[in-house]
Motif scaffolding. Structure first.
Motif, mmCIF file in Angstrom:
data_model
loop_
_atom_site.group_PDB
_atom_site.id
_atom_site.type_symbol
_atom_site.label_atom_id
_atom_site.label_comp_id
_atom_site.label_asym_id
_atom_site.label_seq_id
_atom_site.Cartn_x
_atom_site.Cartn_y
_atom_site.Cartn_z
ATOM 1 N N UNK A 186 -37.115 33.396 5.815
ATOM 2 C CA UNK A 186 -35.791 32.835 5.513
ATOM 3 C C UNK A 186 -34.838 32.952 6.700
ATOM 4 N N UNK A 238 -32.879 28.241 6.561
ATOM 5 C CA UNK A 238 -31.581 27.624 6.258
ATOM 6 C C UNK A 238 -30.509 27.842 7.325
ATOM 7 N N UNK A 244 -28.525 24.715 9.051
ATOM 8 C CA UNK A 244 -27.065 24.567 8.979
ATOM 9 C C UNK A 244 -26.443 24.529 10.371
ATOM 10 N N UNK A 298 -24.603 37.236 12.402
ATOM 11 C CA UNK A 298 -24.656 37.681 11.013
ATOM 12 C C UNK A 298 -25.467 36.761 10.119
ATOM 13 N N UNK A 299 -25.632 35.519 10.537
ATOM 14 C CA UNK A 299 -26.330 34.577 9.658
ATOM 15 C C UNK A 299 -27.820 34.890 9.538
ATOM 16 N N UNK A 337 -29.155 26.234 -0.211
ATOM 17 C CA UNK A 337 -27.836 25.622 -0.265
ATOM 18 C C UNK A 337 -27.607 25.080 -1.676
ATOM 19 N N UNK A 347 -25.385 22.675 -3.566
ATOM 20 C CA UNK A 347 -24.370 21.623 -3.420
ATOM 21 C C UNK A 347 -24.118 21.015 -4.789
ATOM 22 N N UNK A 372 -20.585 24.100 -0.952
ATOM 23 C CA UNK A 372 -21.555 24.310 0.131
ATOM 24 C C UNK A 372 -21.847 25.809 0.137
ATOM 25 N N UNK A 373 -22.728 26.212 -0.766
ATOM 26 C CA UNK A 373 -22.973 27.641 -0.978
ATOM 27 C C UNK A 373 -24.323 28.029 -0.386
ATOM 28 N N UNK A 374 -24.315 29.031 0.437
ATOM 29 C CA UNK A 374 -25.542 29.467 1.108
ATOM 30 C C UNK A 374 -26.532 30.040 0.107
ATOM 31 N N UNK A 375 -27.792 29.815 0.369
ATOM 32 C CA UNK A 375 -28.827 30.417 -0.467
ATOM 33 C C UNK A 375 -28.781 31.939 -0.387
ATOM 34 N N UNK A 408 -31.019 34.829 -0.042
ATOM 35 C CA UNK A 408 -32.403 35.095 0.347
ATOM 36 C C UNK A 408 -32.938 36.327 -0.374
ATOM 37 N N UNK A 447 -16.428 17.667 4.999
ATOM 38 C CA UNK A 447 -17.782 18.221 5.142
ATOM 39 C C UNK A 447 -18.066 18.873 6.498
ATOM 40 N N UNK A 459 -19.400 22.706 6.797
ATOM 41 C CA UNK A 459 -20.676 23.056 7.441
ATOM 42 C C UNK A 459 -20.471 24.007 8.606
ATOM 43 N N UNK A 486 -20.208 27.303 7.100
ATOM 44 C CA UNK A 486 -21.576 27.673 6.699
ATOM 45 C C UNK A 486 -22.360 28.202 7.885
ATOM 46 N N UNK A 487 -22.196 27.537 9.023
ATOM 47 C CA UNK A 487 -23.029 27.864 10.187
ATOM 48 C C UNK A 487 -22.735 29.242 10.752
ATOM 49 N N UNK A 488 -21.618 29.831 10.353
ATOM 50 C CA UNK A 488 -21.339 31.207 10.781
ATOM 51 C C UNK A 488 -21.428 32.187 9.619
ATOM 52 N N UNK A 489 -22.108 31.765 8.558
ATOM 53 C CA UNK A 489 -22.466 32.710 7.507
ATOM 54 C C UNK A 489 -21.478 32.817 6.358
#
Lengths: 284, 284, 284, 284
Positions: free
Chosen positions: B47, B51, B55, B255-256, C1, C3, C17-20, C22, C51, C55, C58-61
């Motif tokens: 993982x 993702x 992203x 951190x991601x 993710x 959505x 836009x919710x991160x999975x 893990x 969007x 995103x 999202x890309x920074x966690x």
């Protein structure tokens, strides 16, 4: 800033860029010294790879100096002669470490193109007895702690007999390229191999930061790739950045070293930041 | 954002991360697609390399998808099987290029560790007839336009007979490592060489961005160095960043993707910016 | 993710836009949530500030969601109505914090232009009783932990009577600008002041990250400067970046949000990195 | 590098950091000059805001010099006296523009803390007749083209009568703070206002780059915020970066200027890059 020119001989000297010792903070702090070796195919020494580089290292808290080694036909065996002059410079710097507030365990050599080859020569051969003898030093005095070869030559070229090589039209009665580099126009394999860095890498070689561009048509990127393989073989730690785009001789990639638009490069410019961060593992 | 899970077979699927097509700007713009291949020694798919990577490419304006290829002992010849699944994924993406606003000439594969090996497999073998036949496509449909192998395996390991390899204790009656990778416990040189990337580089290989750390003890940096030499030999443009410090599996270095403190790395983190800038030569 | 589109009412909704979560690392980690409020003069909501922003976070966690609040003449008192919808969104997010792995103490609002004004409304008024009552929540449920207003309006404009304002030609029988914003065509000072952020800053206002360009001719930079003075007065910590060059509406300054060349800006683009580093003081 | 010390009077001088004029590239190029004014509450001039700053500007291709203006009780009206010395320095630099390859239309002043106040004094008052008269120059010769005040004082403090102020214990028979700054212990409003930058901003004020930290407890961030409001009022373009975290006196935020750990700041360090990029709009 202490800026002096120290003469090594009739055709070689170095310029110092030594940070002031403040009485207010970091008092008497011993700083690393970066010895900058400009390139120019051993035929000249380029200003584009000299003062701006020295100042860049100054700007991150390091002393520097620029070595104007003897080039072209002022001497034979130019690369070997330059190696000796660089060794003299290192000896001189270590002898003045106290006076100039240099950390004698942080002598770093940074060179470009032919200056990168020179950097690799001293990095791989500083411990050889003949060199210490030649400059009247102990090997310890000549030790290179870190090296930063930039688009360096590593594997030497053997020229055709009678080829006058690079820039020969600039002077009268030039030596042939082989005479210039290897001392005679028909060098033996041994004479050429003398300058093949790959044959000199050893456990005495210091950690390195190397960068190159894939598109370089003057010094092929395979010089750095083969060097990397060899360093790995000898467990010498290194960092290596190969950028795809960009010509030979980019230097700092910005207005400080650009002679033409293609010398500006917004991507390759990161090499110096990457180098500074790499250095931070070794200096404080 | 279109997030779908597309099943390839009982043990493999991919998740889409497709940017919305705005009616306000960049209307109907065809965007590059990055296919992300997580690592995990072909024994699992991490993982940490899935993702967050998808992203990250989304965040710079590219579509992405994560391929969950079949791993471990659910099949024999795991790397070969994964290659086929990746080819199926590329075919599927090209077939849906209109619908998903994908630029079919900008299919990019990015993988990590074993996923990096998988990336290199498809990058060097997409044009082979057997593969097109296997997935019922033309070779054109399988073309890889750019590749981003991250700390990739390139030269395969032959295991001792009877060695169960990585993570075997997690399942019952595991295959031996050789069975898993090469289909039998005593593979021929040919069977091992099948996965040696160095033997597959050709003029069909696309430009690449490669990165690795010198300190990597799981996949030796020489994998990338030898790859670089081979790419140079075939005149395949590439960019390569070898950072000295940092362990295997750093992923995005922040951190991601960090599971532990050493997964944070303030220096190696630059790889993604460097990669994005490199990509900018090829995309708009 | 994850959505999803969640409908708030006939004219407003938000996209998640919710991160999975893990199962392999950072298992069950509660993450910050950024609520993105696009701009558009309260007359529309721009995809350029929706969007791509979500995103990027999202890309920074971080989790994110985009709020499509009710705009234009679908309702009167558009800004007040949007404030209520934003409050409803925050309440909804906190109620689903467990399910969506959101850290309920890290609810962040980030808006652009009019969306920046909306961000400042909720940041300065989340604790007011009438708002909690209006959305059937406690004030604690509506708390804003951090705010990121980008080229925000702060001080409202009173329009001429009968002025139809921005984009009125797009619809039939538009309200006047004053009706749209303040509920009637001849608003009292009190009605206008209701939306003057400077009058609402208090010790309940959260820390902020603000950016603007000096050259902005749509929302004058003095909005941010005056906001800064007011925040200082109330000892509310903030970071503020005012770039000289660059037009209104730059969003992310790169290909993800550019509709035209001037939307690319190699300097202002740093705002997001600066913002992420600022956020790192508050999140992990 | 031309490093000279030029004496202005018994208690003031400046050190030059002038780039070499290469015969190889950028031959005879006229470069901008940055005049660096260290801070120290007009009581001393800090090395931390002197040579390292000069070298940083050198490293991006600009000449620089450090002005060691007269401080403390060596003179009364210290700020006014420093203003005159700075004007003398600018005059001197313009007179030597040809010799030193300085672009006379690119005279930039950069100061820190009290040196930032000094920077703002000259930036807002260079055109005043009395000053030209005082130094025997035309106003044109004193023009400031760009200014870079760093955590600057802008609004002066009136001290209590008899307050000896900052660092008074360092010398015998000190003046009171009011005597030092304003010339007598009971200054009139007019005498204090003389140093209030906000009262001097005009259409003659050059574009500026300003930075500050919110947490600064020695020079409040409101100095910069109010300056920004005033610059906006007069349509003077500016860039302003206010970082939340970080103490007064960060200088370059790295090893070159750090006296203690809190002087290292990985976030505020961006100010110089931001400044260099801002400068690029004005220089080549």
């Amino acid at each position: 800033m202490i800026t002096k020119t120290i003469k090594l001989n009739e055709t070689a000297s170095f310029d110092t860029y030594l940070l002031n010792n403040s009485k207010e903070y970091n008092v008497d702090k011993k700083r690393p010294l970066v010895i900058v070796c400009p390139g120019g195919g051993y035929a000249f020494t380029s200003d584009r790879e000299a003062e701006p580089i020295a100042l860049k290292f100054n700007s991150v808290g390091m002393h520097s100096l620029v070595l104007w080694y003897t080039v072209y036909d002022q001497v034979k065996n130019v690369p070997r002669n330059a190696l000796i002059e660089l060794a003299q410079t290192i000896k001189y710097a270590r002898e003045h470490a106290e006076e100039w507030f240099i950390d004698p365990d942080k002598i770093i050599v940074c060179g470009f193109s032919a200056g990168g080859h020179l950097t690799l020569q001293i990095a791989t051969r500083w411990h050889e007895e003949w060199l210490a003898k030649e400059v009247g030093a102990t090997s310890d005095q000549l030790k290179v702690n870190l090296a930063i070869p930039c688009y360096p030559g590593a594997v030497p070229t053997r020229f055709e007999k009678g080829d006058y090589g690079f820039a020969h039209q600039l002077i009268e009665n030039p030596n042939t390229a082989n005479e210039r580099m290897y001392g005679n126009d028909n060098p033996s394999d041994e004479e050429v191999d003398e300058y093949n860095i790959l044959l000199h890498v050893s456990e005495n070689t210091p950690p390195m930061f190397v960068w190159h561009t894939y598109e370089d048509v003057l010094v092929d990127v395979s010089n750095s790739l083969q060097l990397g393989c060899k360093l790995r073989e000898f467990n010498i730690p290194f960092e290596m950045h190969i950028f795809e785009k960009g010509e030979h001789g980019l230097a700092l990639c910005d207005r400080t070293t650009a002679r033409k638009p293609s010398h500006h490069n917004k991507h390759v410019i990161h090499w110096f930041t990457l180098c500074e961060e790499w250095l931070s593992n070794y200096i404080d």
